[in-house]
Every structure is written in structure tokens, then in C-alpha cells.
Design a protein around this motif. Structure first.
Motif: not given
Length: 374
Positions: A161-162, A194-196, A186-191, A228-231
Motif C-alpha cells: 500500500l505504500s 506519503g499515502v493520503a 499501519l496508517l502511521s507507516r502509510l502516512v 491523521h484526519f480532518r473531520t
């Protein structure tokens, strides 16, 4: 709304159904799903093949719906074009970063709202609007994402996914501490890669997991995810039932059997036997379990006996809804599937979603039933 895909809807068979068609049985199916299929299927489901921002009709009484469309259109415009080998582009089109180790500010959007306000429609529209090859953007439910990690392993999932421009996660609800840590990491690694990110849920990010577990360590993990998110809050009523007649009352067993025999690709099972079978099939295979079905016909629907059974049924309901498979049933109505304790507990949002979706599918299934003769 898109039409059913050739392998998933009532039109799956090219020949007209006959009265003596032998129904299929979900209980006779034991699908095996290779990991490659799990990756290839991380695209919007058939129900959302044709949706776009332009096909979303905001409720004039709910300004948050129009605002969400505008924000997501801008979000999509800021994506696309990140080299597969690395490099980043600002989420809202502010040019390329020099690859900071930890990007400043949110790396994604989070759509929060009630049932049936069109969150999945908007999430799929974002996927379609992002200018990247399908192989470089992924769409899946939270359950499908954790299943992918189970099939590929954590490190291989990160590598897979990276290189993506965008990861869309539908129904982002954390059900146990293990999944909290897994997805947070997982999301921390993807952020960092550079993954949106884009996600939907019925709970604000800072409240994920509330009511299910309260250990301080896990709450800390959840609060980290929300950064990680704008709500975007989306208000409104459930479109699946807006201005529509009440869901049909359960049919008789004879009517359900007749509908199964008269519908091409229909399955016919007793509800109790199906619940037992779901316990023997991993939830990651429930999509394959429904391949090619024209309808699901169930006899003897009754309240589910326990939470594990209920959660498996929720996953099946999601897969049927994604594939637009009509449901015809006898026994108890779907709003009686989950007991009062379940509807007041930590998983209540899942159960209400399942009731909403099964009710919509039951309404679709009513047209398959012959009216009683005088």
C-alpha cells in the motif's frame, strides 16, 4: 446508483428463470480466496461503480452535505501524480514536499455521520475522482483492511500500500484492542510513505472505540489516529428509507421457497443453518460466498443468539449490500434480529447499519415474490 455487475446481481444468468430452477445453497459453498484477490478487490464495490460527486444530491436542508462535496472535490484535486517510487504532493494542491519524515497536519479526511447520509457514495466518488491508476489507489472496509493484513502479513501490506496515492477505508470502527494497535501502526507507516487517507464512520475519530474498551493505553492509540484526519460532519436522514414505503413484512416459507425456485441464481437456506455455516467461513471470504447470486432467500429468520454470531451477520449484510443482492425472508422481521442489549452495547452502530441495509435489500427482494392468489 449502479447496476449489478454481471457476477453479482439478478442479471447474472443470461437465461430466463424457470419455475423448477433448483436454488443454490450458501451452506454448500466453501470459498477459498487467494491473497491476490483480496488486493485486486480493493476497489469500490459494484453498487458504487458509477457514483461520482455529480451524482450525489445534497439535501437542501443539510448544508453540511454540500460542504462535504466541495471539500472532497478540493481534496481529490490535490491528489494524483505522486511518483510510484516516492515523493509527496500536498493534499490540497500546495505542491511537492521535500519528503519530511512526518508530514505536518492531517494526511486525510474523515467523513462522520449517521446511517444512509451518503458517506460511502462520497468516499467512492473520491476514489473515482483521484487521478491515479486503479492499482495505485485502494478502497475497502475496515474489516477488509484487517483481513488483508492477515493474508499478506503486516510488512507486506505496508509495502503493497505504500506506493498508493490514496487509501479509502469505509466503516472505520475499531472493535477490539488488537485491531486498534494494528491499524494505528499501519496508517502511521502509510502516512510516512506519503499515502493520503480517507475514511467513513458513524463515530468521530476522537471517540473511536468508546464504549467498547477503556484501557488508557488503547485510548492513547485511538487519539493518535484522529490526528491523521480532518473531520467532516455530514448530517441528514437515512436516504435508504427516505420517502419510501415501509419494509415488507416477512413472507411465508412457501412464498420464500417459490421465489428461490423462480429466480435465476437464487440461494435458499434456513437462517439457523446459515448462521452455523458463517461460523465455519472466515469473514474475508463472505464476498466470495455471495459470488454470482441473484437473490438470497432465507426461511425461519430469528433473533441472533450471541454477539459473535451477530458480528458475522453484519459482515455478510455488508457484502450483500455492496453487491446489490436482494433478500427474501420468512420469520422475524429484520429489525428484530438484534436484542435490546446488543442495540445498547458497544457494537450498536454496526447492528443498526445492518438493519438499515438488510431492510433496503428486503425491499428490493419483495418484487421477486408472487402475490398471494385469492
Amino acid at each position: 446508483m449502479s447496476s449489478p455487475s454481471p457476477a453479482s446481481g439478478p442479471a447474472a444468468s443470461g437465461s430466463a428463470p424457470t419455475a423448477d430452477t433448483a436454488p443454490l445453497s450458501l451452506c454448500a459453498r466453501e470459498p477459498r480466496v487467494p491473497a491476490e484477490r483480496l488486493v485486486a478487490e480493493m476497489v469500490p464495490p459494484p453498487r458504487f461503480d458509477a457514483v461520482r460527486f455529480g451524482t450525489y444530491v445534497p439535501d437542501p436542508a443539510q448544508p453540511s452535505q454540500r460542504e462535504a462535496v466541495q471539500v472532497l472535490e478540493g481534496f481529490a484535486a490535490g491528489l494524483g501524480g505522486r511518483p510510484a517510487g516516492g515523493g509527496r504532493r500536498g493534499l490540497f494542491g500546495f505542491g511537492r514536499s521535500r519528503a519530511p519524515k512526518t508530514p505536518a497536519g492531517p494526511r486525510g479526511v474523515y467523513l462522520d455521520g449517521g446511517y444512509g447520509v451518503g458517506k460511502t457514495h462520497l468516499l467512492a466518488s473520491l476514489w473515482h475522482a483521484t487521478e491515479a491508476e486503479p492499482s495505485r489507489k485502494a478502497f475497502g472496509t475496515f474489516v477488509e483492511l484487517t483481513n488483508l493484513v492477515g493474508a499478506l502479513g503486516f510488512q507486506q501490506t505496508v509495502r503493497t500500500l505504500s506506493g498508493h496515492e490514496l487509501l479509502c477505508i469505509d466503516e472505520f470502527e475499531l472493535d477490539d484492542p488488537g485491531d486498534t494497535v494494528l491499524v494505528s501502526t499501519l496508517l502511521s507507516r502509510l502516512v510516512e510513505a506519503g499515502v493520503a487517507l480517507a475514511a467513513t464512520s458513524n463515530t468521530l475519530p476522537g471517540k473511536l472505540g468508546e464504549g467498547r474498551f477503556a484501557a488508557a493505553d488503547f485510548l492513547r492509540e485511538i487519539q493518535g489516529l484522529s490526528a491523521h484526519f480532518r473531520t467532516l460532519r455530514i448530517d441528514g436522514e437515512d436516504y435508504r428509507h427516505r420517502g419510501l414505503p415501509e419494509a415488507p413484512a416477512p413472507f411465508t416459507e412457501e412464498q420464500v421457497t417459490a421465489a428461490a425456485q423462480a429466480t435465476a441464481g437464487a440461494s435458499l437456506d434456513s437462517f439457523g443453518a446459515l448462521l452455523d455455516h458463517l461460523a465455519r467461513v472466515h469473514p474475508s471470504r463472505y464476498g466470495a460466498l455471495t459470488d454470482g447470486l441473484g437473490a438470497v432467500c432465507l426461511t425461519g429468520v430469528r433473533p441472533v443468539p450471541d454477539q459473535s454470531t451477530a458480528l458475522r451477520l453484519v459482515v455478510l449484510a455488508d457484502r450483500l449490500y455492496d453487491r446489490e443482492v436482494p433478500v427474501v425472508a420468512s420469520g422475524a422481521p429484520f429489525d428484530q434480529l438484534f436484542g435490546e442489549d446488543m442495540l445498547k452495547g458497544g457494537y450498536r452502530k454496526k447492528y443498526f447499519r445492518a438493519i438499515s441495509r438488510l431492510t433496503a435489500l428486503a425491499r428490493d427482494g419483495a418484487r421477486l415474490v408472487e402475490p398471494p392468489r385469492d
